[in-house]
Design a protein around this motif. Structure first.
Motif, mmCIF file in Angstrom:
data_model
loop_
_atom_site.group_PDB
_atom_site.id
_atom_site.type_symbol
_atom_site.label_atom_id
_atom_site.label_comp_id
_atom_site.label_asym_id
_atom_site.label_seq_id
_atom_site.Cartn_x
_atom_site.Cartn_y
_atom_site.Cartn_z
ATOM 1 N N GLY A 581 -1.813 -1.568 14.700
ATOM 2 C CA GLY A 581 -1.883 -0.256 14.096
ATOM 3 C C GLY A 581 -2.880 -0.203 12.957
ATOM 4 N N LEU A 582 -2.741 0.821 12.092
ATOM 5 C CA LEU A 582 -3.667 1.008 10.985
ATOM 6 C C LEU A 582 -2.905 1.184 9.678
ATOM 7 C CD1 LEU A 582 -4.730 3.131 13.513
ATOM 8 C CD2 LEU A 582 -6.760 2.986 12.097
ATOM 9 N N GLU A 583 -3.562 0.792 8.584
ATOM 10 C CA GLU A 583 -3.019 0.999 7.245
ATOM 11 C C GLU A 583 -4.107 1.606 6.370
ATOM 12 O OE1 GLU A 583 -1.053 -1.483 3.463
ATOM 13 O OE2 GLU A 583 -1.443 -2.487 5.393
ATOM 14 N N GLY A 584 -3.716 2.549 5.490
ATOM 15 C CA GLY A 584 -4.670 3.167 4.578
ATOM 16 C C GLY A 584 -3.937 3.834 3.434
ATOM 17 N N THR A 585 -4.715 4.308 2.470
ATOM 18 C CA THR A 585 -4.123 4.991 1.312
ATOM 19 C C THR A 585 -4.588 6.430 1.262
ATOM 20 O OG1 THR A 585 -5.920 4.289 -0.137
ATOM 21 C CG2 THR A 585 -4.002 2.841 0.009
ATOM 22 N N GLY A 588 -3.613 7.553 -3.304
ATOM 23 C CA GLY A 588 -3.029 6.399 -3.966
ATOM 24 C C GLY A 588 -1.784 5.849 -3.319
ATOM 25 N N VAL A 589 -1.297 6.475 -2.259
ATOM 26 C CA VAL A 589 -0.073 6.015 -1.588
ATOM 27 C C VAL A 589 -0.438 5.348 -0.270
ATOM 28 C CG1 VAL A 589 2.163 6.700 -0.634
ATOM 29 C CG2 VAL A 589 1.225 7.909 -2.617
ATOM 30 N N SER A 590 0.156 4.192 0.024
ATOM 31 C CA SER A 590 -0.137 3.450 1.250
ATOM 32 C C SER A 590 0.733 3.939 2.403
ATOM 33 C CB SER A 590 0.096 1.947 1.033
ATOM 34 O OG SER A 590 -0.815 1.440 0.089
ATOM 35 N N TYR A 591 0.113 3.977 3.579
ATOM 36 C CA TYR A 591 0.823 4.380 4.799
ATOM 37 C C TYR A 591 0.402 3.468 5.940
ATOM 38 C CZ TYR A 591 1.661 8.776 2.300
ATOM 39 O OH TYR A 591 2.031 9.718 1.380
ATOM 40 N N GLY A 624 5.813 5.086 5.102
ATOM 41 C CA GLY A 624 5.276 4.977 3.755
ATOM 42 C C GLY A 624 5.822 3.706 3.112
ATOM 43 N N THR A 625 5.579 3.546 1.826
ATOM 44 C CA THR A 625 6.053 2.333 1.153
ATOM 45 C C THR A 625 7.556 2.368 0.916
ATOM 46 O OG1 THR A 625 5.495 3.375 -0.958
ATOM 47 C CG2 THR A 625 3.855 1.887 0.012
ATOM 48 N N GLN A 626 8.167 3.566 0.956
ATOM 49 C CA GLN A 626 9.584 3.686 0.663
ATOM 50 C C GLN A 626 10.463 3.707 1.913
ATOM 51 O OE1 GLN A 626 10.618 3.522 -2.507
ATOM 52 N NE2 GLN A 626 8.441 3.317 -3.043
#
Length: 817
Positions: A581-585, A588-591, A624-626
């Motif tokens: 998959g992919l990760e990005g911000t 300022g929040v990472s997903y 998300g991060t949470q």
């Protein structure tokens, strides 16, 4: 065309100006006709560079450059070659691979057989700075790769001249004229030889009759001298290419078939001339003229077959129109297509051919891509879609922003890949070339032994028996056996939507035991759409779709296309985990988006496909991060011809498997629909490669079919790899063949034709060797006259070429019950 220039030759190159064209360049204040935009550009560059003296040197002399072999090049030739170092001129036929690494395609004049190819390749790679040089025996094109900071293109072309050949930048219009010029020259030589043969044969019949019934000395002398006079132009004009090639080969210390041919023809003529002058011994003028005539017939028909295959690539590049409508500041201007630059805006009207690669910025239409893909139905295109040069706008006017021109277009890339496949020699071709080179030496040695033997027991017949041995054993058929078959099969598959880019493909497809498919975009259409969205947080549907679209915005994977239309924002610090998959911000929040295991690791939860809303369909997880944010269900359709294709592949004896990184319910659904028993899912690119390597270590010969970036390692690792036409550029680069057409059934055609190709190559090689094994003893024992040897050798070559041309049609598929 202006009547002033009607019937004139091109001022720059000397070839005929095609009817209906009007290219003019101002040379020394005088308008001069040009045959094509390439010559016009070169001529104008010569003038703008202050090198007008080039034409002053040449005026009054023949435009054709004399045959050179180790001598210094004339000044005018050096001046012209140096012009090819100009970047503007190189734009049409040279591509830059790296900072200093360049590649060009040249057309080589003077090639006669496989020995010429060997000589050119070995001579060029010895030049400092030349990294690679490969020459195609079938279409006489050379692909050369060199370091521009070490050696200039002009120096490479000079090196070609120094071994007796002549190189031109490859341009389809130019090559068409060269092919036509070659045809006219060959026909004239054939005509002179045929006329001379008929006249000499009439004289010879009289001599034969006189030997039986008696003839007066004065009449015999008259007939001999008349035969000498008639045979002389046949030798000096018609047989001239044999002698030129033989001298060149002897100087380069490499024996080709032209050496024994020249010895046979020249020896017979000199012996006959001596017998005529001294009025003693036998004359063989009939054998000289007949042998030359029949050999030229064989080469002429072989040339016709070669031109036929060579024009296939030319036809592709000839799809590009000569002109384009450029829009600047609202004004439309008709300009030569060669003057287009990247970022130009052009207008393409309905029915017109697209002159360069570009992106539609205004309008929508349907595009006929049949010339490239074999698909006869036009494809709908709208704003943002890319289009390729050489395709036809069918319905409505569109405006394009040019992205690639000249040698960098997709059409040019296809031609280069096709040429690369034809240039690369499979194992059987290399063996045939090696055998042919040793065979010539064996022929000369055998001829010497036969000559000594017959001279000791029957001096009167020794000469013509030796002549027959030299002629009958020339390895023409052996040299032609493989390249003609490979070229014919490669061209046929390209015309039907499968572009072969590596020389070994036809050989490896014929012996394949396993064919392994990726799922998304390969067995399925890859046109994924968003079926449903299941929220896992307080965010609404539009918000989670916007986040997913921002992450997928720059991905070329088929999955990403399902989200592109929802993009409203941009993600930063993007990181792609192949097959996951992919990760990005975003702000300022990472997903993360992708497989559940990969995405849920961001929020420290362990989720799998079993946690998806249901087990049907293909599910992606956005986190998300949470916490997890949403599940997305994607929908894809199996390609319509896939079930029938897989059934035929199984019937042909191939083990059909599916190897995919997906682990959703869609995998089982597709496998059941296609009756695929061996399914390996949830695999990373490294695991895919390891699986392929394991199969190959067990003796399997694997064909891998894929389309995505995550398939690159396995495509590179498989013995044979095929990329779908919709695949990423990287996947295409690493593949051995490209399925330009979306018809997956072309894989069946490739398997069937590759098997037929191997069969025909074996037939050709067997025939060539069998013919020589039978003909050599008969000739050595005196049962074959020289003219019979000439006929036999020509017929042998024509049988090989004719057999190979059976590959110009696809093998009929048997229906599946």
């Amino acid at each position: 065309m202006n009547s002033k220039f009607e019937g004139q030759a091109c001022f720059h190159c000397g070839l005929d100006v095609p009817k209906g064209t009007l290219f003019i360049a101002d040379i020394n204040g005088t308008a001069q006709p040009m045959c094509c935009p390439g010559c016009k550009a070169v001529a104008e560059t010569i003038v703008s560079s202050g090198l007008e003296h080039y034409y002053k040197y040449r005026q009054g002399d023949s435009v054709a450059i004399p045959e050179l072999s180790g001598t210094d090049l004339p000044t005018n030739v050096q001046d012209e070659l140096q012009l090819y170092d100009n970047n503007t001129i190189q734009k049409a036929f040279v591509i830059s691979l790296q900072d200093d690494l360049k590649e060009a395609t040249l057309v080589i004049e003077g090639i006669t057989c496989a020995a010429c190819v060997w000589l050119l390749e070995h001579h060029l790679v010895k030049q400092s700075g030349v990294e690679q040089a490969s020459v195609n025996l079938t279409n006489h094109r050379a692909r050369i790769r060199w370091h521009d900071d070490t050696i200039q293109l002009s120096q490479i072309m000079a090196a070609i001249y120094h071994v007796g050949y002549k190189g031109h930048p490859y341009h389809p219009d130019k090559e068409e004229q060269l092919l036509e010029l070659e045809k006219k020259r060959a026909f004239r030589r054939l005509g002179v030889a045929g006329l001379g043969m008929m006249q000499v044969m009439m004289m010879s019949i009289a001599l034969y009759a006189g030997a039986l019934q008696g003839i007066e000395d004065k009449f015999e002398t008259f007939i001999r001298w008349t035969s000498l006079i008639i045979a002389t132009p046949v030798l000096l004009y018609s047989a001239r290419p044999f002698f030129i090639a033989a001298i060149r080969d002897i100087k380069s210390r490499y024996l080709s078939m032209d050496v024994p041919v020249s010895i046979a023809v020249g020896g017979a003529y000199l012996a006959s001339a001596w017998a005529t002058i001294t009025q003693s011994g036998e004359v063989y003028f009939d054998s000289v003229t007949m042998f030359t005539f029949f050999l030229l017939i064989g080469r002429y028909l072989e040339m016709q077959a070669r031109h036929r295959t060579g024009r296939a690539g030319n036809a592709l590049l000839n799809l590009i129109p000569a002109s384009a409508i450029r829009i600047r500041e609202g004004n439309e201007t008709l300009i030569p297509a060669t003057e287009l630059n990247i970022d130009d805006i052009i207008l393409v009207k309905p029915g017109h051919t697209i002159p360069a690669d570009g992106i539609i910025i205004e309008g929508y239409s349907s595009i006929d891509e049949s010339a490239l893909t074999g698909e006869y139905l036009p494809i709908n295109k709208t704003i943002g879609d890319s289009v390729a040069s050489g395709t036809i706008n069918v319905e409505s006017p569109v405006q394009l922003k040019v992205t690639d021109v000249g040698a960098d277009t997709k059409l040019s890339a296809i031609v280069r890949l096709l040429e690369r496949a034809q240039e690369e020699k499979p194992a059987v071709a290399k063996i045939a070339d090696k055998v042919a080179s040793y065979f010539v030496a064996s022929v000369l040695l055998t001829a010497a032994i036969v000559s000594l033997f017959w001279w000791s027991i029957d001096p009167q017949n020794a000469f013509w028996i030796t002549l027959s041995v030299l002629v009958v054993t020339c390895p023409c058929a052996l040299s032609l056996a493989t390249p003609t078959a490979l070229t014919a099969a490669t061209g046929t598959l390209r015309q039907h939507g499968l572009l072969i880019t590596r020389g070994h493909v036809l050989e490896s497809l014929a012996t394949a035991t396993h064919i392994i498919f990726d799922k998304t975009g390969t067995l399925t259409e890859g046109n994924l759409s968003l079926k449903s969205t299941q929220l896992c947080s307080d965010l609404d549907t539009q918000t989670v779709l916007g986040i997913a679209a921002a992450l997928e915005a720059h991905s070329e994977h088929p999955i990403a296309k399902a989200f592109h239309k929802y993009q409203t924002q941009t993600a930063k610090a993007l990181n792609v985990e192949l097959g996951q998959g992919l990760e990005g911000t975003i702000e300022g929040v990472s997903y993360r988006i992708g497989k559940p295991e990969y995405s849920s690791a961001l929020c420290q939860q362990q989720l799998t496909y079993k946690d998806a809303p249901d087990l049907d369909g293909q599910w992606l997880l956005l986190c998300g991060t949470q916490s997890p944010l949403a599940w997305f269900c994607l929908n894809d359709q199996i390609r319509k011809d896939t079930p029938r294709t897989l059934a035929i592949l199984r019937r042909l004896g191939l083990n059909v498997q599916m190897l995919t990184g997906d682990n959703s319910g869609a995998v089982k659904e597709v496998a059941n629909a296609l009756n695929i028993k061996d399914v390996i899912s949830n695999t990373s690119p490294q695991e895919k490669l390891a699986y392929i390597q394991k199969l190959q270590s067990q003796g399997a010969k694997v064909v891998m079919v894929g389309d995505g970036i995550n398939d690159i390692p396995v495509l590179a690792g498989a013995q044979t790899s095929i990329a779908m036409g919709s695949a990423t550029d990287l996947a295409k680069t690493n593949a051995d063949a490209i399925l330009i057409s979306s018809d997956i059934g072309r894989l069946v055609d490739a398997i069937l034709l590759s098997r037929k190709t191997q069969s025909i190559i074996r037939q050709n090689l067997s025939w060539a060797l069998l013919y020589n094994l039978i003909a050599l003893p008969l000739a050595a024992m005196g049962f074959i006259a020289p003219y019979m040897a000439a006929i036999g050798m020509s017929v042998s070559s024509l049988i090989v070429v004719g057999n190979a041309l059976r590959l110009t049609k696809l093998v009929r598929r048997n229906p599946v019950k």
